[in-house]
Design an enzyme around this catalytic site. Structure first.
Site, PDB file in Angstrom:
ATOM      1  NE  ARG A 244      -0.204   0.759   4.881  1.00 54.62           N
ATOM      2  CZ  ARG A 244      -0.863   0.819   6.098  1.00 54.62           C
ATOM      3  NH1 ARG A 244      -1.914   0.066   6.393  1.00 54.62           N
ATOM      4  NH2 ARG A 244      -0.145   1.244   6.992  1.00 54.62           N
ATOM      5  N   GLY A 245       0.181   2.351  -0.063  1.00 54.00           N
ATOM      6  CA  GLY A 245       0.845   3.633   0.238  1.00 54.00           C
ATOM      7  C   GLY A 245       2.076   3.901  -0.771  1.00 54.00           C
ATOM      8  CB  ILE A 246       5.274   5.607  -0.210  1.00 51.35           C
ATOM      9  CG1 ILE A 246       4.686   6.865   0.343  1.00 51.35           C
ATOM     10  CG2 ILE A 246       6.626   5.956  -0.943  1.00 51.35           C
ATOM     11  CD1 ILE A 246       5.387   7.871   1.162  1.00 51.35           C
ATOM     12  CG  ASP A 265       3.741  -5.063   3.256  1.00 51.95           C
ATOM     13  OD1 ASP A 265       3.699  -5.100   4.591  1.00 51.95           O
ATOM     14  OD2 ASP A 265       3.637  -3.894   2.740  1.00 51.95           O
ATOM     15  CG  ASP A 288       8.366  -8.693  10.919  1.00 58.34           C
ATOM     16  OD1 ASP A 288       9.286  -8.060  10.399  1.00 58.34           O
ATOM     17  OD2 ASP A 288       7.321  -8.524  11.504  1.00 58.34           O
ATOM     18  CG  LEU A 324      13.677  10.645  24.587  1.00 54.76           C
ATOM     19  CD1 LEU A 324      13.566   9.187  23.902  1.00 54.76           C
ATOM     20  CD2 LEU A 324      14.724  11.307  24.516  1.00 54.76           C
ATOM     21  CE1 TYR A 380       9.193   7.236  10.110  1.00 57.34           C
ATOM     22  CE2 TYR A 380       9.483   9.696  10.374  1.00 57.34           C
ATOM     23  CZ  TYR A 380       9.269   8.514   9.612  1.00 57.34           C
ATOM     24  OH  TYR A 380       8.921   8.464   8.215  1.00 57.34           O
ATOM     25  CE  LYS A 384      11.736   6.442   7.621  1.00 55.47           C
ATOM     26  NZ  LYS A 384      11.473   5.322   6.763  1.00 55.47           N
TER      27      LYS A 384
END
Ligand code: NAD
Length: 474
Positions: A244-246, A265, A288, A324, A380, A384
């Site tokens: 799905r998505g991007i 996926d 996974d 955090l 995140y 990234k």
């Protein structure tokens, strides 16, 4: 709540109300359509500072388009531009840029000849008379020398570095029209290898890539008979998170470009994954990526069923937001594991087993959060930013194996994930960029396809943002 802003934008009355309130009214961006065979059409004005090295490459690239290529009749490097056009057998028209009728789809300037700050006036002289004469979704592309390659001449290094300020400012000034400005630093002897970057930045495929700086290093250019419309013919592409998505959009663009796509996926998403793969005549791996056996299983499947892999797109990713101080340890561990560590382990397994074919490509999906940080996204953002670190660390290592690694850092992209954001926050995220709108999954996919092309052999170690020049983290 229905998206009130979006519905107002869809009517003329709504747009004029928003405009009179000084609220952002975006231009609909032109995007690539299958029927389009030329990467740019319309009037393209080219210019150069004297002593540049890219005029010939720009001319031979544009020769392959349906553009009407023009030059100002009083351009300072007119003889060099004319000679380059003649050599490339490019039809070039001299025009008076001050004429009322002058209007452009793209402005391309070779700034590689600029050797000191005084000569940056060449930029002013070229852009000043024409920057207000752009069509919507127009393109500005400036080509320079990587500043780090000019160390023998500090004044030249400074002047080349200064080019970044121009694209970042022009981007903000022309964004309202859906137009973009980007900078390509082309290393010496990489002039021909820069064609894929010039094509990408001049085309509608880069609709949401704005104010970015890309480096092209020395590499072999593709043969003359290279099929630019089906660049991934005979290539095997692995896309993670493809149900799905991007990820689904990436798989679609890769298949459009001629690739055999292997969609990966989690097992829970298998039904959707199979649907995506069936539509694209591709294969699936339902696993996974954090499963300890995943790296070996993926490598083995790619090797035995597909004869190896040419392009690996690490797109699978998750968010688990919390500030955090309130974040339980499993939220940290999960996000780092899926978004970063699993990618590292898969890369290691694919490289050790020599599953990535010569000329291979690894493309990673970072995020604006990895550049600017984000409230409640420390886990995140670490994952990234780490993805960008992975590109930096591996680019020189992989270059020796004839493999490239690059990343995209998407800003606000219209997906299920961003649709779930509360209205006010969503509107801020969506509009606070030069193009005043969110990007589409296909915009991320097009940038990934550009990196993946055999013609992008000189594009290694880059992270470009697909964010419409988001105001954060510039
Ligand atoms: P999405 O949640 O719609 O899709 C992510 C996909 O990854 C899902 O299909 C999911 O099942 C899969 N996935 C998650 N964990 C997995 C695992 N352990 N193993 C295998 N597959 C797994 O998200 P999206 O918006 O399409 O995002 C795709 C990528 O783009 C992500 O890396 C995301 O961080 C990044 N990104 C998205 C945006 C945005 O605005 N949507 C912005 C910046 C970055």
């Amino acid at each position: 709540m229905a998206d009130v802003y979006e519905s107002m934008l869809s009517s003329n009355v709504g747009r004029s109300i928003l405009s009179s309130l000084n609220l952002p009214v975006p231009t609909e961006l032109e995007r690539h359509s299958q029927a389009q065979t030329s990467f740019v059409t319309g009037n393209v004005l080219i210019g150069a500072a004297p002593g540049g090295r890219m005029a010939e490459s720009i001319a031979s690239t544009l020769k392959n388009s349906a553009a009407s290529v023009q030059v100002a009749n009083n351009a300072s490097a007119l003889p060099e531009i004319k000679a380059a056009a003649e050599k490339a057998e490019l039809k070039l028209t001299e025009i008076d840029v001050s004429a009322e009728s002058a209007k452009f789809k793209a402005l391309v300037f070779d700034a590689t000849g600029i050797e000191n700050s005084e000569q940056t006036k060449e930029l002013y002289d070229f852009f000043h008379p024409v920057i207000r004469k752009l069509h919507s979704s127009a393109r500005v592309v400036i080509v320079g020398l990587p500043p780090e390659s000019c160390k023998a001449n500090p004044r030249q290094q400074i002047a080349q570095r200064a080019l970044e300020g121009l694209v970042r400012s022009i981007g903000k000034e022309i964004g309202k029209k859906g137009a973009t400005a980007n900078l390509v630093y082309v290393a010496k002897q990489a002039e021909k290898a820069a064609e894929s970057a010039l094509r990408f930045f001049l085309s509608p495929k880069s609709a949401f890539v704005d104010a970015q700086v890309l480096r092209v290093s020395k590499a072999k250019a593709v043969e003359n008979d290279f099929n630019w419309n089906l660049p991934l013919t005979d290539k095997v592409v692995l896309v993670t998170g493809a149900s799905r998505g991007i990820g689904e959009a990436i798989a679609g663009v890769m298949a459009r470009d001629g690739a055999k796509v292997v969609c990966l996926d989690v097992p829970q998403a298998k039904d959707n994954l199979q649907k995506v793969a069936d539509r694209l005549n591709g294969g699936i791996i339902a696993i996974d990526i954090t499963d300890p056996e995943a790296p070996a299983k993926i490598a083995n499947t790619l090797k035995t069923e597909y004869g190896g892999v040419d392009v690996v797109v690490h797109n699978a990713g998750v968010t688990r937001d919390k500030t955090l101080g309130g974040m339980p340890p499993h939220m940290w561990e999960m996000v780092i594991n899926i978004n970063l560590s699993a990618e590292e382990r898969i890369n290691d397994a694919l490289l050790e087993s020599e599953t990535i074919n010569p000329g291979g490509r690894i493309v990673c999906v970072s995020s604006m959060s990895g550049i600017a940080g984000n409230f409640g996204q420390s886990n995140y953002a670490v994952s990234k930013a780490g993805v960008i670190g992975m590109v930096d660390a591996f680019a020189p290592i992989l270059a020796k194996k004839d493999i490239t690694i690059n990343a995209v850092a998407p800003g606000f992209i219209e997906t299920q994930m961003t649709a779930a954001i509360p209205f006010a926050t969503r509107e801020a995220g969506r509009r606070l960029n030069s193009l005043k709108q969110g990007g589409l999954p296909v915009d991320v996919a097009e940038a990934i396809a550009f990196y993946s092309s055999p013609a992008s052999a000189g594009v290694n170690g880059n992270t470009i943002r697909v964010c419409g020049q988001n105001l954060l983290g510039a």
